[in-house]
Design a protein around this motif. Structure first.
Motif, PDB file in Angstrom:
ATOM      1  N   ILE A 171      -7.880   4.476   9.393  1.00 21.93           N
ATOM      2  CA  ILE A 171      -6.978   3.408   8.439  1.00 21.93           C
ATOM      3  C   ILE A 171      -6.029   2.665   9.281  1.00 21.93           C
ATOM      4  O   ILE A 171      -5.654   1.514   9.074  1.00 21.93           O
ATOM      5  N   VAL A 222       0.842  -1.172   0.012  1.00 19.26           N
ATOM      6  CA  VAL A 222       0.005   0.007  -0.073  1.00 19.26           C
ATOM      7  C   VAL A 222       0.987   1.323   0.212  1.00 19.26           C
ATOM      8  O   VAL A 222       1.580   1.323   0.838  1.00 19.26           O
ATOM      9  N   GLN A 260       1.657   5.478  -0.245  1.00 16.17           N
ATOM     10  CA  GLN A 260       1.216   6.688   0.491  1.00 16.17           C
ATOM     11  C   GLN A 260       0.241   7.430  -0.399  1.00 16.17           C
ATOM     12  O   GLN A 260      -0.823   7.955   0.345  1.00 16.17           O
ATOM     13  N   ASP A 261       0.215   7.415  -1.632  1.00 11.94           N
ATOM     14  CA  ASP A 261      -0.880   8.060  -2.400  1.00 11.94           C
ATOM     15  C   ASP A 261      -1.804   7.076  -3.064  1.00 11.94           C
ATOM     16  O   ASP A 261      -1.525   6.494  -4.040  1.00 11.94           O
ATOM     17  N   PRO A 262      -2.929   7.167  -2.547  1.00 10.62           N
ATOM     18  CA  PRO A 262      -3.831   5.878  -3.032  1.00 10.62           C
ATOM     19  C   PRO A 262      -4.130   6.224  -4.634  1.00 10.62           C
ATOM     20  O   PRO A 262      -4.605   5.333  -5.230  1.00 10.62           O
ATOM     21  N   ALA A 279       1.410   4.802   4.465  1.00 10.48           N
ATOM     22  CA  ALA A 279       0.057   4.658   3.836  1.00 10.48           C
ATOM     23  C   ALA A 279      -1.022   5.521   4.446  1.00 10.48           C
ATOM     24  O   ALA A 279      -1.995   5.834   3.911  1.00 10.48           O
ATOM     25  N   THR A 280      -0.775   6.323   5.432  1.00  7.48           N
ATOM     26  CA  THR A 280      -1.504   7.072   6.138  1.00  7.48           C
ATOM     27  C   THR A 280      -1.095   8.656   6.152  1.00  7.48           C
ATOM     28  O   THR A 280      -1.825   9.533   6.764  1.00  7.48           O
ATOM     29  N   GLN A 308      -7.872   4.967   0.100  1.00  4.93           N
ATOM     30  CA  GLN A 308      -6.587   4.146   0.645  1.00  4.93           C
ATOM     31  C   GLN A 308      -7.408   2.760   0.983  1.00  4.93           C
ATOM     32  O   GLN A 308      -6.846   1.825   1.225  1.00  4.93           O
TER      33      GLN A 308
END
Ligand SMILES: Nc1ncnc2c1ncn2[C@@H]1O[C@H](COP(=O)(O)OP(=O)(O)OP(=O)(O)O)[C@@H](O)[C@H]1O
Ligand SMILES: [Mg+2]
Lengths: 336, 258
Positions: free
Chosen positions: A255, A157, A159-161, A243-244, A223
């Motif tokens: 998340i 996963v 950082q930037d979804p 990821a958040t 995300q």
């Protein structure tokens, strides 16, 4: 504890403008099966390079030394084994695991996703084969082991979804495709699994979300979808690289809670990469502190946070500004 | 005397066939030398308020008084002159500057545009500005993309103070910095505030940082003020639902040891 992976003397060097930059210097680290391990450090400390190296996502131009030994099959996989032949991770694999497989997503990291994947701009154009780490599978007595495959064995996963989702493919298809590719399911089985995953990541109204496109979702919802895609094939290892970090505090907390619940329910191993020591400490059982490409300190969370052995770890802790930190404003007033 | 007074500020955006109020009837003031923080979830209107206060966008309704005059009524030369007193620093200085421009060029612009120093005098002024923000004058010929993120944010602050502003809008100005650098930049901002009596409109998602450096805080929720007051009083015991949620979500570091 059983090891999932043993990283030994891992060294990664990027070439940039003719000179070489060591992003990781002789890092040795064990990842225990089922643990939540946080990798923390400041910008340029090598955390993302480590994540990419583990996932087999380093650019072909990266020079890699050392080894990673995997112990995958001895762990009793929850997911059904793949019926597809094992192919070595290539650039295309990035597309097939969480981003769909349209050509646009294959160039991820070259344009829209600076920093998240590509540690150096313009370095990702080469194929990955040249950058493959020497991977050795350990054969345990009864069960056969194998080299991990992104999507099936490792979920990633970013950082930037937005960067990890295909903008022109429905949410349902992106998740279903991972399940179909790695689990050998039919499309209808894959869609059923996708819907179940959207329920598990608590996306409101999963039925209509299956047919939605990424731009119709908020950052936090995207995300959640990226996480659903990352775990669609039941990987043993989930890697969450900042990821958040792009989310606001409230969504970030949601998340983090979601990741914690999913890894616990599925018995996954979590590699949580963050610049935020407080966030890492809330989620992880162990913390590895990186600086300038080196592993500075590794320990149980309570030890790292409560009794750090290294001055650098202490400096990071001291720099944290929490809700109970003495305000700078007061200190400034005192000094004035 | 109030430095900035915002009354009943409203900004609406059309989204599809709906209209949303990004900023909805917001009123607040900032005194000279004071730090007022804006916090709230993503999309609550923080940056929109910043852009309105800077007149980068125009409101649908409301009034802004800055340094005792109707700021929204200004135009032309009068607006340009007043703008020198109201500066900004954003999260990503690379996006704000031409990355190939040199540090000297970035600092020369405001001095020239606002007629603050003659051509011959400007190199000396640039060196003084760099020193004021904790950099050395030998950084002047370097390109913006060649210096570190922390150095770049110092250059952005140097540029902001070049025109001797009374108010600087800081929109997530320390959010992208490493924690060690962040502390130094916050110290620098507090030091400038003490020395030059600069006021800050300090936008951040980080309640810990706000509690550390701001005098007062406004918590926004969906374009409206949910709560406001003394920064430490509000953050230590929030009364509004959004304030409670924001505080509950902030990660805690328990340093008591194993
Ligand atoms: N130019 C625009 N056109 C349409 N809608 C906009 C525009 N700018 C902002 N908005 C909307 O206004 C609302 C407030 O946005 P704003 O950027 O001010 O939030 P914010 O509090 O700064 O959020 P963040 O923490 O994510 O930076 C959001 O719903 C946003 O989508
Ligand atoms: Mg904003």
């Amino acid at each position: 504890m059983t090891a999932l992976a043993l990283i030994r003397n891992l060294t990664v060097t990027y070439r940039r403008d003719g000179s070489e930059v060591a992003a990781l210097r002789s890092v040795s680290l064990d990842i225990e099966a089922g643990e939540r391990l946080a990798i923390i450090g400041e910008s340029g400390s090598g955390k993302s390079t480590l994540a990419l190296a583990i996932a087999g996502l380093l650019p072909g131009s990266a020079k890699i030394g050392g080894r990673i030994d995997w112990f995958l099959s001895s762990l009793g996989a929850k997911a059904p084994p793949s019926v597809l032949p094992d192919i070595s991770p290539s650039r295309g694999e990035i597309g097939s695991f969480a981003v769909g497989s349209s050509p646009a997503t294959l160039v991820i990291g070259e344009g829209g996703n600076k920093g998240a994947i590509s540690p150096l701009e313009g370095e990702m154009s080469g194929r990955t084969e040249g950058g493959l780490i020497e991977c050795r599978s350990q054969k345990s007595a009864s069960k056969q082991s194998h080299i991990p495959r992104l999507g099936r064995d490792i979920g990633f996963v970013f950082q930037d979804p937005s960067a990890s989702l295909d903008p022109v493919m429905t949410i349902g298809k992106q998740i279903a495709e991972v399940a179909r590719t790695h689990l050998g399911l039919t499309w209808s089985q894959s869609y059923a699994r996708a819907k179940g995953l959207l329920e598990r990541v608590r996306l409101p109204d999963p039925d209509s979300a299956l047919r939605a496109f990424p731009h119709q979702l908020s950052g936090g919802q995207k995300q959640r979808v990226a996480i659903a895609a990352a775990i669609a094939a039941g990987p043993k290892l989930l890697i969450a690289d900042e990821a958040t970090s792009a989310l606001d505090t409230i969504v970030q907390a949601e998340i983090v809670a979601l990741i914690r619940r999913l890894v616990t329910e599925d018995g996954m191993t979590l590699l949580f990469i963050s610049h935020d020591i407080a966030l890492a400490a809330e989620l992880a059982e162990r913390i590895a502190v990186f600086r300038h490409g080196q592993l500075v300190e590794l320990g149980m969370t309570a030890q790292i946070v409560g009794a750090p052995a290294q001055p650098y770890t202490r400096a990071l802790l001291d720099a944290h500004i929490g809700l109970d930190t003495r305000p700078l404003l007061n200190r400034a007033r005192l000094r004035a | 005397m109030t430095l900035l007074a915002v009354s009943n500020l409203t900004k609406r955006y059309r989204r599809g066939n709906k209209t949303i109020a990004a900023v909805d009837d917001v009123s607040f003031h900032i005194d000279p030398g004071e730090t007022l923080a804006l916090a709230g979830p993503s999309g609550s209107g923080k940056s929109t308020i910043a852009r309105l206060a800077l007149r980068l966008i125009e409101p649908d309704d409301g009034r802004i008084d800055f340094e005792g005059g109707d700021f929204l009524a200004l135009s032309g030369a009068a607006l340009r002159a007043r703008r020198a007193r109201l500066q900004m620093v954003f999260q990503d200085p690379l996006a704000a500057f031409n990355p190939r421009a040199t540090v000297a060029r970035v600092l020369d612009d405001p001095l020239r545009i606002h007629g603050i120093a003659s051509r011959g005098e400007r190199p000396r002024r640039i060196a003084a500005l760099l020193e004021r923000v904790g950099l050395t004058a030998d950084l002047a010929p370097r390109a913006i993309h060649e210096i570190s993120g922390g150095q770049r944010q110092r250059v952005a602050i140097a540029r902001a103070i070049a025109t001797k502003p009374s108010l600087i809008v800081l929109d997530e100005a320390v959010s992208a910095l490493d924690v060690s650098v962040r502390g130094e930049i916050l110290e620098l901002l507090l030091d400038l505030q003490r020395q030059e009596k600069i006021a800050y409109l300090f936008i951040s998602h980080d309640l810990g940082v706000i509690r550390s450096v701001a005098h007062r805080v406004i918590l926004l929720d969906a374009g409206r003020i949910a709560e406001n007051g003394d920064a430490r009083t509000v953050i230590d015991a929030p009364q509004s639902a959004i304030g409670k949620a924001l505080v509950a979500a902030a990660p805690r570091l328990n340093r008591t040891g194993p």
